[in-house]
Design an enzyme around this catalytic site. Structure first.
Site, PDB file in Angstrom:
ATOM      1  N   CYS A  12      32.130 -16.747  16.335  1.00 42.71           N
ATOM      2  CA  CYS A  12      31.779 -15.318  16.233  1.00 42.71           C
ATOM      3  C   CYS A  12      30.290 -15.018  16.395  1.00 42.71           C
ATOM      4  O   CYS A  12      29.911 -14.122  17.150  1.00 42.71           O
ATOM      5  CB  CYS A  12      32.257 -14.776  14.893  1.00 42.71           C
ATOM      6  SG  CYS A  12      34.043 -14.839  14.770  1.00 42.71           S
TER       7      CYS A  12
ATOM      8  N   GLU B  63       0.864  -1.175   0.000  1.00 42.43           N
ATOM      9  CA  GLU B  63       0.000   0.000   0.000  1.00 42.43           C
ATOM     10  C   GLU B  63       0.901   1.226   0.000  1.00 42.43           C
ATOM     11  O   GLU B  63       1.957   1.241   0.620  1.00 42.43           O
ATOM     12  CB  GLU B  63      -0.905   0.002   1.231  1.00 42.43           C
ATOM     13  CG  GLU B  63      -1.998  -1.053   1.128  1.00 42.43           C
ATOM     14  CD  GLU B  63      -2.784  -1.216   2.423  1.00 42.43           C
ATOM     15  OE1 GLU B  63      -2.840  -0.266   3.218  1.00 42.43           O
ATOM     16  OE2 GLU B  63      -3.347  -2.306   2.626  1.00 42.43           O
TER      17      GLU B  63
END
Ligand SMILES: NC(=O)c1ccc[n+]([C@@H]2O[C@H](COP(=O)([O-])OP(=O)(O)OC[C@H]3O[C@@H](n4cnc5c(N)ncnc54)[C@H](O)[C@@H]3O)[C@@H](O)[C@H]2O)c1
Length: 434
Positions: free
Chosen positions: A265, A158
């Site tokens: 990590c 939209e």
């Protein structure tokens, strides 16, 4: 083409106008007389940039009209586009009632007219809803017509609906059997976009994957934003830097269903950000739950393997990913530990780990979870296969041809990878998420 659009809300009205602009003869139908009157007056039933002008233009060209009468809309249609609402029920599940009702109304009109006018469903619904509706449709048609039910999700937003309609990122048709491959060219002349013809359930889920991802992205950016703000850093700059990376960040990398993440990590840095949020009272529930979700992947795989009742498992791959001997936070170590503790005999094939079994810098982490690791590990794939009933494969190994291994009756494979070449391997294979 003559096209009927069922439902004149945001999607239906835009579709009506844009397909008229592409040259089709459009008729829209909606039980809401207010919307029908507005469209017939050349006005837009909703606020959407460019829509009023386009509706007015094609009321004038005569390519658009609207009616509250579904039968009238169907009369000359070559195709029906279903754009009715599929709102959430109390528990969030899709309310399929309007979609089902319209499908059956069109089915009756099809039977009455003897025309198998295809239904292209633009409304968003879960696969199970489409399955249900297709079954009801087939029952109603009772073999007199094919379902000709196509899941054709709409991806417009939209506010930029018209631009999105004319410049789609992709066009998806999920067809029940007989779907014509020329749908796209006939419906959208002049539009070039990657076009996928697939089955209805894949098409339906492609739409949900998109919207879930968009929701996750917004939440991710906002949670990173909150932590940045807490640290006195401008998150707009951080995310600008983030988005520069189209190799790892805005890319297909890390977007393939497969096993849990691991390594030194990802978990560590996620934990640091979460710890900062906790210490400073910055609430980041999505980031805070990522580790739990990741652990859940490992638990779920272990449970699936244990549920088979297998007594011995051959783990192909132990390091957290290919081309490394790093075992830190490897989900495969944790998986092995769970299976080991449940009494399953574990054999492991990972030549890179075998080579450093007595010298590897991160063996301590692995030995903490798998004290018998040095007895379990091997660089002899046939031996591991021979000793195990269930083979769990997390990755391809260069030089290892799966089909040449000594498979026997009673073997089964759990594929955690999804892109292994298992052609010629004649044992049952269970894919993790496929
Ligand atoms: N709004 C969006 O941006 C968007 C984008 C992509 C997909 N979708 C999906 O498209 C579908 C429609 O969304 P929307 O935002 O246009 O909904 P909406 O609520 O604006 O419009 C739905 C329309 O269907 C009409 N309707 C109800 N019963 C009907 C019947 N029996 N026959 C014909 N019409 C009937 C309603 O009166 C309403 O005008 C939903 O499934 C939605 O999830 C929406």
């Amino acid at each position: 083409m003559k096209i009927a659009v069922y439902g004149l809300g945001y999607v239906g009205s835009t579709t009506l106008a844009c397909l008229a602009e592409m040259g089709h003869e459009m008729i829209g139908t909606d039980p809401n007389p207010g919307k029908v009157e507005l469209i017939n007056a050349g006005k837009s039933p909703m606020v959407e940039p460019g829509l009023p002008e386009m509706l007015a233009k094609h009321r004038a060209t005569g390519r658009i009209r609207a009616t509250t009468d579904g039968r009238e809309a169907f009369k000359d249609a070559d195709a029906c586009l279903l754009c009715v609402g599929t709102p959430p029920m109390a528990d969030g599940f899709v309310d399929q009632r309007v979609l089902e009702k319209v499908v059956l109304e069109i089915a009756d009109l099809r039977l009455e007219s003897g025309r198998t006018c295809p239904m292209l469903v633009r409304s968003t619904a879960l696969p199970v809803v489409h399955q249900d509706i297709i079954a009801i449709l087939e029952e109603r048609l009772a073999g007199r017509q094919t379902p000709a039910y196509v899941v054709h999700p709409e991806f417009l937003r939209e506010g930029s609906a018209i631009d999105d309609f004319f410049h789609p990122a992709k066009i998806v048709f999920g067809c029940t059997g007989e779907c014509g491959r020329n749908f796209s060219e006939s419906l959208y002349p002049g539009i070039t976009a990657p076009t996928v013809y697939t089955d209805p359930l894949t098409a339906a889920l492609a739409k949900y994957a998109d919207n879930c991802f968009h929701a996750v992205k917004v939440t991710f950016a906002n949670e990173i934003g909150a932590l940045c703000k807490g640290m006195g850093v401008d998150s707009r700059l951080v995310m600008d830097v983030f988005c520069l990376d189209t190799k790892l960040n805005i890319s297909p990398v890390y977007l393939k269903p497969g096993f849990a993440y691991g390594g030194s990590c990802l978990g560590k840095d996620l934990a640091a950000m979460n710890a900062y949020g906790k210490r400073t009272g910055i609430h980041v529930p999505m980031l805070a739950n990522v580790e739990e979700s990741n652990l859940n992947q490992i638990r779920a795989v272990a449970d699936r393997i244990l549920a088979t009742g297998t007594k011995s498992v051959g783990l192909f791959g132990l390091a957290f990913k290919e081309r490394t001997d790093d075992l830190r936070d490897s989900p495969l170590v944790i998986l092995g530990e769970r299976l080991d503790k449940a009494g399953v005999k574990i054999h492991i094939y990972d030549p890179a780990i075998y080579a450093v079994a007595y010298s590897g810098s991160h063996m301590a982490y692995a030995l903490e979870h798998l004290p018998d690791l040095r007895r379990m590990i091997s660089d002899d794939a046939p031996k591991v296969i021979g000793a195990s009933d269930t083979i769990v494969i997390s990755r391809a190994f260069p030089g290892l041809a799966w089909r040449d291994l000594p498979w026997r009756e009673g073997h089964s494979i759990m594929d955690l990878n999804g892109s292994l070449d298992l052609a010629g391997v004649d044992v049952p294979v269970t894919g993790l998420y496929w």
